[in-house]
Design a protein around this motif. Structure first.
Motif, mmCIF file in Angstrom:
data_model
loop_
_atom_site.group_PDB
_atom_site.id
_atom_site.type_symbol
_atom_site.label_atom_id
_atom_site.label_comp_id
_atom_site.label_asym_id
_atom_site.label_seq_id
_atom_site.Cartn_x
_atom_site.Cartn_y
_atom_site.Cartn_z
ATOM 1 N N TYR A 233 118.708 102.977 91.269
ATOM 2 C CA TYR A 233 119.299 104.008 90.230
ATOM 3 C C TYR A 233 119.386 103.192 88.952
ATOM 4 N N VAL A 234 120.029 101.929 88.726
ATOM 5 C CA VAL A 234 119.894 101.116 87.749
ATOM 6 C C VAL A 234 118.585 100.997 87.147
ATOM 7 N N ARG A 235 117.832 100.692 87.773
ATOM 8 C CA ARG A 235 116.654 100.448 87.441
ATOM 9 C C ARG A 235 115.753 101.547 86.882
ATOM 10 N N ALA A 236 116.216 102.959 87.393
ATOM 11 C CA ALA A 236 115.653 103.866 86.660
ATOM 12 C C ALA A 236 116.307 104.200 85.421
ATOM 13 N N ILE A 237 117.528 103.913 85.397
ATOM 14 C CA ILE A 237 118.400 104.137 83.877
ATOM 15 C C ILE A 237 117.786 103.436 83.063
ATOM 16 N N ILE A 238 117.504 101.997 83.138
ATOM 17 C CA ILE A 238 116.893 100.985 82.339
ATOM 18 C C ILE A 238 115.738 101.530 81.941
ATOM 19 N N ALA A 239 114.755 101.890 82.602
ATOM 20 C CA ALA A 239 113.356 102.368 82.318
ATOM 21 C C ALA A 239 113.621 103.569 81.478
#
Length: 139
Positions: free
Chosen positions: A102-108
Motif C-alpha cells: 500500500y505504501v509502495r503504491a502511494i509513493i509510486a
C-alpha cells in the motif's frame, strides 16, 4: 485461516516535495527508501504504523523527497494460531509485509503525478530483513 486478520489501513500522511536545489546529473540517482514502524498492542488488537521516506531535500543530486505513513489495523486470534510463532515475529514478518504494498503504491502515485521526473517504484523487498538491517544500523 490465519491467526492475524487484516482489517484495513488508513493513510495518516503523504507528501511530495520538490528539491529546489536539485541539479540534474547524468549518472543514476540513488533513492534509498527508509522505513520505520511503530507497533501498538492492546489485547488482541494491533495497530501498526508504517512510515517510508524516499529521497532528500538536503542533497543537490536528488530531485525530491516523498513520504507516506499509514496505520494498519489487525486482530490477533490466539485460538487460531497453530504455528505458535512469537507475536513480534508474526507482526514483523506478516503484518508489516501486508502494509508495504500500500505504501509502495502511494509513493509510486505521488512521484508519477509530479509530472516532472519519472515515477519511482519502490523495490519489492523482504520487509522483515530490511527492518532488521535498519535496526542494526541504529545501534
Amino acid at each position: 485461516m490465519s491467526a492475524l486478520q487484516f482489517l484495513g489501513y488508513k493513510v495518516m500522511q503523504m507528501k511530495y516535495e520538490r528539491n529546489t536545489e536539485f541539479e540534474s546529473v547524468k549518472e543514476p540517482i540513488s533513492l534509498e527508501p527508509k522505513m520505520t514502524t511503530k507497533i501498538n498492542l492492546e489485547d488482541n488488537n494491533i495497530n501498526i504504523t508504517l512510515s517510508v521516506v524516499v529521497g532528500s531535500l538536503e542533497h543537490k543530486n536528488i530531485p525530491f523527497q516523498v513520504s507516506c505513513s499509514i496505520i494498519g489495523t489487525f486482530v490477533y486470534k490466539t485460538d487460531e494460531d497453530t504455528t505458535k510463532i512469537d507475536l513480534d515475529t508474526l507482526i514483523r514478518n506478516n503484518a508489516v509485509a501486508i502494509l508495504y504494498p500500500y505504501v509502495r503504491a502511494i509513493i509510486a502515485t505521488l512521484t508519477t503525478t509530479s509530472n516532472e521526473f519519472p515515477g519511482y517504484n519502490m523495490p519489492t523487498i523482504n520487509v522483515s530483513k530490511v527492518l532488521a538491517q535498519q535496526d542494526k544500523k541504529r545501534v
